[in-house]
Design a protein around this motif. Sequence first.
Motif, short mmCIF file in Angstrom:
data_model
loop_
_atom_site.label_atom_id
_atom_site.label_comp_id
_atom_site.label_asym_id
_atom_site.label_seq_id
_atom_site.Cartn_x
_atom_site.Cartn_y
_atom_site.Cartn_z
N THR A 28 0.83 -1.21 0.00
CA THR A 28 0.00 0.00 0.00
C THR A 28 0.86 1.25 0.00
O THR A 28 0.59 2.23 -0.70
N LYS A 29 1.95 1.20 0.77
CA LYS A 29 2.88 2.35 0.81
C LYS A 29 3.59 2.55 -0.53
O LYS A 29 4.09 3.64 -0.81
N GLU A 30 3.65 1.49 -1.34
CA GLU A 30 4.26 1.58 -2.67
C GLU A 30 3.26 2.07 -3.72
O GLU A 30 3.58 2.11 -4.91
N GLY A 31 2.06 2.40 -3.28
CA GLY A 31 1.06 2.93 -4.20
C GLY A 31 0.13 1.90 -4.80
O GLY A 31 -0.67 2.22 -5.69
N ILE A 32 0.20 0.64 -4.33
CA ILE A 32 -0.68 -0.42 -4.83
C ILE A 32 -1.97 -0.43 -4.02
O ILE A 32 -1.94 -0.30 -2.79
N THR A 33 -3.11 -0.56 -4.68
CA THR A 33 -4.39 -0.66 -4.00
C THR A 33 -4.59 -2.11 -3.55
O THR A 33 -4.79 -3.00 -4.37
N MET A 34 -4.50 -2.32 -2.24
CA MET A 34 -4.56 -3.67 -1.68
C MET A 34 -5.89 -3.91 -0.96
O MET A 34 -6.37 -3.06 -0.21
N SER A 35 -6.46 -5.10 -1.18
CA SER A 35 -7.67 -5.53 -0.49
C SER A 35 -7.46 -6.95 0.01
O SER A 35 -6.62 -7.69 -0.50
N ILE A 36 -8.27 -7.34 1.01
CA ILE A 36 -8.17 -8.67 1.59
C ILE A 36 -9.56 -9.28 1.71
O ILE A 36 -10.52 -8.61 2.10
N VAL A 37 -9.66 -10.58 1.38
CA VAL A 37 -10.87 -11.37 1.66
C VAL A 37 -10.55 -12.32 2.81
O VAL A 37 -9.53 -13.02 2.78
N ALA A 38 -11.43 -12.33 3.82
CA ALA A 38 -11.29 -13.24 4.96
C ALA A 38 -12.52 -14.12 5.06
O ALA A 38 -13.65 -13.62 4.93
N PRO A 39 -12.36 -15.43 5.34
CA PRO A 39 -13.51 -16.33 5.48
C PRO A 39 -14.05 -16.37 6.91
O PRO A 39 -14.49 -17.42 7.38
N ASN A 40 -14.00 -15.23 7.59
CA ASN A 40 -14.45 -15.17 8.98
C ASN A 40 -14.78 -13.73 9.35
O ASN A 40 -14.42 -12.79 8.62
N TYR A 41 -15.49 -13.56 10.48
CA TYR A 41 -15.67 -12.22 11.02
C TYR A 41 -14.38 -11.85 11.75
O TYR A 41 -13.96 -12.54 12.68
N VAL A 42 -13.76 -10.78 11.33
CA VAL A 42 -12.42 -10.43 11.78
C VAL A 42 -12.46 -9.60 13.06
O VAL A 42 -13.35 -8.75 13.24
N ASP A 43 -11.50 -9.85 13.94
CA ASP A 43 -11.38 -9.11 15.19
C ASP A 43 -11.34 -7.61 14.94
O ASP A 43 -10.70 -7.14 13.99
N SER A 44 -12.01 -6.86 15.79
CA SER A 44 -12.14 -5.41 15.60
C SER A 44 -10.79 -4.70 15.59
O SER A 44 -10.61 -3.70 14.88
N GLU A 45 -9.84 -5.21 16.37
CA GLU A 45 -8.52 -4.58 16.40
C GLU A 45 -7.80 -4.73 15.06
O GLU A 45 -7.15 -3.79 14.57
N ILE A 46 -7.92 -5.91 14.44
CA ILE A 46 -7.33 -6.12 13.11
C ILE A 46 -8.02 -5.23 12.09
O ILE A 46 -7.37 -4.63 11.22
N LYS A 47 -9.34 -5.11 12.20
CA LYS A 47 -10.10 -4.25 11.28
C LYS A 47 -9.61 -2.81 11.35
O LYS A 47 -9.40 -2.15 10.31
N ARG A 48 -9.45 -2.31 12.55
CA ARG A 48 -8.98 -0.92 12.72
C ARG A 48 -7.59 -0.75 12.13
O ARG A 48 -7.30 0.27 11.48
N ASP A 49 -6.75 -1.74 12.35
CA ASP A 49 -5.38 -1.67 11.84
C ASP A 49 -5.37 -1.63 10.31
O ASP A 49 -4.65 -0.85 9.71
#
Length: 356
Positions: A28-49
């Motif tokens: 992302t810092k290199e200018g690439i648009t990054m996205s993630i798919v997770a097969p679970n409800y993700v912890d709120s702390e990870i979401k914020r990060d």
Amino acid sequence: MKVLMINTNYLEDNGISTFIIGNCKLLTKEGITMSIVAPNYVDSEIKRDLSKSGIKLYEIPLRFSHPVKYFYRLFVTIKKGNFDIVHVNGNSGSMLLEIMASCLAGVKVRIAHSHNTKTSHPLLNNIMNPFLELLVTQRFACNNAAGKWLFGNREFWVIKNGLDLEKYRYKKETKGEENKIILGNVGRFNYQKNQGFLIDLIKQLNSRFNMLLIGNGDNFDSLRKKVNESNLDDKVEFTGTVNNVCDYLNKMDIFLLPSRFEGQPYSVIEALANGLPILISNTVSREIKLTGHMAFISIDKPDKWQEKLEKFDYRKYRMKRVKISSENIRVLKEKGYDLKTNAKNMLKLYNKFIQI
């Protein structure tokens, strides 16, 4: 460039997630648009990060319970996202689900990334693997053993499990009781990681030894019950999921990994950077032996583990650990386990692939 990273395991405190999140942040810092798919409800702390880092997260918690619904929602997500690259991270031919959805959605670069040397579902892997090979365009692996296991003699690129190594540099702990020895393990509590072996082991060790178990997972409750029923509550500490693993590594005297199978475990890279001596199952690829102070022992011979632990000179090792940690970090960087270097190398491959 738009890249979608897919985790076929839960996005939480585990090795594949560490790889995905760390690389997404740097790319992302290199200018690439990054996205993630997770097969679970993700912890709120990870979401914020992730949100703070500018990374889009899609939660599709259906892969294991409703694979058809998961496949459809994944297809729609990929189609709408108009991604240049879909990079699927997993352990077996079941990555076919994600690769097929990407293919139907019109993604030209479809990467399957092998992170292990075995699967808990060998029959499913054997059925799906040939179809995976028909649809995948590129192959990554965490090491040669993981690549050859899933891809055979087909071409693949090794992307090593890099870390921010300085984060794990040993910081000398003031020991509460100098004669106490802290054994440690970090990992998801499941069949593969085999923490039950450690509970049986601590039963046989004398009163000098305590155990520190870091992580969570399907076997967490059963392991705690086993500790309680064995009257080991005063000898075994469970931390649950933590976001400061390096602080706990500093407290340990030796790291134990009795896994039944592994690819390139992040926990060992972390322990090496922290200067810990390591006892590891002989089922793990020898590619992980990156520095000294590591012994491979069969989990079929628990007496050998006990003997090694009881004869080891912990006091002498503690005096050298600061130096060992520094030397290990230097060696790990030289051997390609620095996260920033690896992310840049992967970006070069991304650029190469989209130009083919």
